[in-house]
Design a protein around this motif. Structure first.
Motif, short mmCIF file in Angstrom:
data_model
loop_
_atom_site.label_atom_id
_atom_site.label_comp_id
_atom_site.label_asym_id
_atom_site.label_seq_id
_atom_site.Cartn_x
_atom_site.Cartn_y
_atom_site.Cartn_z
N PHE A 22 0.86 -1.18 0.00
CA PHE A 22 0.00 0.00 0.00
C PHE A 22 0.90 1.23 0.00
CE2 PHE A 22 -2.81 -3.09 2.27
CZ PHE A 22 -3.81 -3.15 1.31
N LEU A 23 0.71 2.11 -0.97
CA LEU A 23 1.62 3.22 -1.19
C LEU A 23 0.92 4.57 -1.10
CD1 LEU A 23 4.52 4.01 -2.07
CD2 LEU A 23 3.74 3.75 -4.43
N ASP A 24 1.43 5.40 -0.20
CA ASP A 24 0.96 6.78 -0.09
C ASP A 24 1.78 7.65 -1.04
OD1 ASP A 24 -0.41 9.03 0.92
OD2 ASP A 24 1.10 9.36 2.47
N ARG A 74 2.38 -6.66 -5.07
CA ARG A 74 1.22 -6.12 -5.80
C ARG A 74 1.02 -4.71 -5.28
NH1 ARG A 74 -4.91 -7.05 -5.10
NH2 ARG A 74 -5.67 -6.11 -7.00
N LEU A 75 1.35 -3.72 -6.09
CA LEU A 75 1.29 -2.31 -5.68
C LEU A 75 -0.16 -1.82 -5.70
CD1 LEU A 75 4.34 -1.00 -7.73
CD2 LEU A 75 4.29 -1.63 -5.31
N VAL A 76 -0.52 -1.05 -4.66
CA VAL A 76 -1.87 -0.51 -4.52
C VAL A 76 -1.74 0.92 -4.00
CG1 VAL A 76 -4.11 -0.74 -3.35
CG2 VAL A 76 -2.79 -2.80 -3.94
N TRP A 77 -2.40 1.86 -4.65
CA TRP A 77 -2.40 3.24 -4.15
C TRP A 77 -3.21 3.31 -2.87
CZ3 TRP A 77 1.25 5.96 -6.01
CH2 TRP A 77 1.56 6.00 -7.37
N ALA A 78 -2.63 3.90 -1.83
CA ALA A 78 -3.30 4.12 -0.55
C ALA A 78 -3.10 5.59 -0.21
CB ALA A 78 -2.73 3.22 0.53
N THR A 79 -3.77 6.45 -0.97
CA THR A 79 -3.53 7.88 -0.91
C THR A 79 -4.82 8.65 -1.13
OG1 THR A 79 -2.35 9.70 -2.02
CG2 THR A 79 -2.89 7.80 -3.38
N THR A 80 -4.86 9.86 -0.63
CA THR A 80 -6.01 10.73 -0.88
C THR A 80 -6.03 11.23 -2.33
OG1 THR A 80 -4.79 12.64 -0.05
CG2 THR A 80 -6.22 11.48 1.52
N TRP A 81 -4.98 10.96 -3.07
CA TRP A 81 -4.98 11.27 -4.51
C TRP A 81 -5.98 10.37 -5.24
CZ3 TRP A 81 -1.47 14.28 -7.69
CH2 TRP A 81 -0.58 15.06 -6.95
N LEU A 98 -2.58 1.38 -11.21
CA LEU A 98 -2.61 0.47 -10.06
C LEU A 98 -4.00 0.48 -9.45
CD1 LEU A 98 0.67 1.64 -8.25
CD2 LEU A 98 0.40 -0.27 -9.86
N PRO A 99 -4.35 -0.60 -8.72
CA PRO A 99 -5.59 -0.55 -7.95
C PRO A 99 -5.52 0.60 -6.95
CG PRO A 99 -4.60 -2.75 -7.88
CD PRO A 99 -3.61 -1.84 -8.54
N VAL A 100 -6.68 1.12 -6.59
CA VAL A 100 -6.76 2.27 -5.68
C VAL A 100 -7.69 1.93 -4.52
CG1 VAL A 100 -7.47 4.69 -5.47
CG2 VAL A 100 -6.45 3.88 -7.61
N VAL A 101 -7.20 2.12 -3.30
CA VAL A 101 -8.06 1.94 -2.14
C VAL A 101 -9.07 3.07 -2.14
CG1 VAL A 101 -8.19 1.89 0.39
CG2 VAL A 101 -6.26 0.79 -0.78
N GLN A 102 -10.35 2.72 -2.08
CA GLN A 102 -11.41 3.71 -1.98
C GLN A 102 -11.71 3.92 -0.51
OE1 GLN A 102 -12.53 5.42 -4.69
NE2 GLN A 102 -11.01 4.21 -5.82
N TRP A 103 -11.54 5.13 -0.06
CA TRP A 103 -11.71 5.43 1.36
C TRP A 103 -13.18 5.54 1.72
CZ3 TRP A 103 -7.36 4.05 3.01
CH2 TRP A 103 -6.19 4.34 2.31
#
Length: 182
Positions: A22-24, A74-81, A98-103
């Motif tokens: 999970f990448l900020d 497996r890279l995943v965006w973990a950002t408010t972007w 990349l997949p994006v975590v939906q907050w």
């Protein structure tokens, strides 16, 4: 910085369970310190209107995507972007979409005092799989909560927001990955 005390350190993972990372963006990829570090390598003549609107994007290291990909996670965006990470940041650092975590929306059940608002959704997304979380806002409470509530191996890796991801950070990530998923 090694996290030998992290839950699951040293526990082998099957080859089918490629760890998540999970990448900020702000802090780890866009350092808040001096802007001179990566300004010379940023592609100024090909910038989009979104890039021109954010001068901090000049601080992105165009080679960081290759280093992240080389980790084998497996890279995943973990950002408010959120989706803008794929639209704006990914092309500048050499990453695919990349997949994006939906907050979750506001009003979600709060955790213990000091728990970062990202922690619970990241553990839910991981769903027991091994993961690394790279962020500049990780606290001791986040580590405690993950250790108590996540059954798989995890590494919560704090990045100095004034410097962003450095060689020492990549070494720590690779060391943990070698121990967890040889």
């Amino acid at each position: 910085m090694s996290r030998r005390g992290e839950r699951g350190y040293g526990a082998a993972v099957t080859s089918a369970e490629r760890p998540l990372l999970f990448l900020d963006v702000d802090g780890p990829l866009i350092p808040f310190g001096s802007s001179s570090a990566h300004a010379e390598t940023a592609p100024a003549d090909t910038s989009t209107s979104a890039e021109r609107g954010n001068p901090l994007l000049q601080r992105l290291d165009p080679g960081v995507g290759a280093r992240l990909t080389a980790l084998g996670c497996r890279l995943v965006w973990a950002t408010t972007w959120v989706e803008e990470a794929n639209e704006v940041v990914a092309p500048l650092v050499g990453l695919p979409d990349l997949p994006v975590v939906q907050w979750p929306d506001s009003g979600v059940e709060e955790g213990p005092r000091g728990l970062h608002w990202k922690t619970r959704p990241l553990v839910e997304w991981a769903d027991g799989r091994p993961f690394i979380w790279v962020d500049d806002e990780i606290s001791a409470m986040d580590r405690q909560w993950v250790a108590a509530g996540h059954p798989g191996p995890s590494l919560l890796h704090h990045v100095d927001p004034s410097k962003g991801l450095l060689a020492a950070d990549f070494s720590a990530l690779a060391e943990w990955l070698r121990a967890v998923a040889p």
